[in-house]
Design a protein around this motif. Structure first.
Motif, short mmCIF file in Angstrom:
data_model
loop_
_atom_site.label_atom_id
_atom_site.label_comp_id
_atom_site.label_asym_id
_atom_site.label_seq_id
_atom_site.Cartn_x
_atom_site.Cartn_y
_atom_site.Cartn_z
N UNK A 6 1.04 -1.48 0.19
CA UNK A 6 0.11 -0.25 -0.15
C UNK A 6 1.05 1.50 -0.27
N UNK A 7 2.14 1.17 0.62
CA UNK A 7 2.90 2.67 0.32
C UNK A 7 3.93 2.79 -0.87
N UNK A 8 4.42 1.54 -1.42
CA UNK A 8 4.64 1.49 -2.46
C UNK A 8 3.50 2.27 -3.78
N UNK A 9 2.32 1.54 -3.79
CA UNK A 9 1.27 2.18 -3.93
C UNK A 9 0.55 3.76 -4.28
N UNK A 10 0.11 4.02 -2.89
CA UNK A 10 0.65 5.31 -2.84
C UNK A 10 1.78 6.26 -3.07
N UNK A 11 3.17 6.27 -3.29
CA UNK A 11 3.94 6.23 -3.57
C UNK A 11 4.14 6.41 -5.13
N UNK A 12 3.95 5.59 -6.06
CA UNK A 12 3.48 5.60 -7.24
C UNK A 12 2.51 6.65 -8.04
N UNK A 13 1.04 6.86 -6.73
CA UNK A 13 0.00 7.96 -7.42
C UNK A 13 0.58 8.82 -6.98
N UNK A 14 1.21 9.38 -6.16
CA UNK A 14 1.69 11.08 -6.08
C UNK A 14 3.02 11.14 -7.02
N UNK A 15 3.86 9.85 -7.13
CA UNK A 15 4.49 10.44 -9.08
C UNK A 15 3.86 11.12 -9.34
N UNK A 16 2.82 9.93 -9.70
CA UNK A 16 2.04 10.08 -11.17
C UNK A 16 1.09 11.18 -10.88
N UNK A 17 0.63 11.89 -10.43
CA UNK A 17 -0.10 13.16 -10.20
C UNK A 17 1.23 14.16 -9.53
N UNK A 18 2.20 14.24 -9.73
CA UNK A 18 3.23 14.90 -9.32
C UNK A 18 3.92 15.60 -11.04
N UNK A 19 3.69 14.30 -11.96
CA UNK A 19 3.97 13.75 -12.75
C UNK A 19 3.12 14.54 -13.83
N UNK A 20 1.61 14.57 -14.00
CA UNK A 20 0.82 14.94 -14.55
C UNK A 20 0.71 16.98 -14.13
N UNK A 21 0.56 17.38 -12.76
CA UNK A 21 1.05 18.39 -12.50
C UNK A 21 2.30 19.20 -13.32
#
Length: 52
Positions: A6-21
């Motif tokens: 779950x931590x890796x998934x959350x980190x990956x989702x945050x990374x994707x969000x930063x990339x989109x931003x």
């Protein structure tokens, strides 16, 4: 390992969000630069017309 998933998934989702931003901001910056260039050209044309 299941505790990390779950931590890796959350980190990956945050990374994707930063990339989109970043992509969105880059697009907005490009648009702003284009608008600025057009305004500068318009200003320069108007200035040269007034000098005549």
């Amino acid at each position: 390992m299941t505790d990390l998933d779950p931590l890796l998934k959350d980190l990956w989702e945050r990374k994707q969000s930063v990339r989109r931003n970043v992509v969105n901001l880059a697009s907005e910056l490009k648009d702003a630069r284009t608008r600025l260039t057009l305004r500068e050209e318009s200003f320069n044309r108007e200035s040269s017309t007034r000098k005549m």
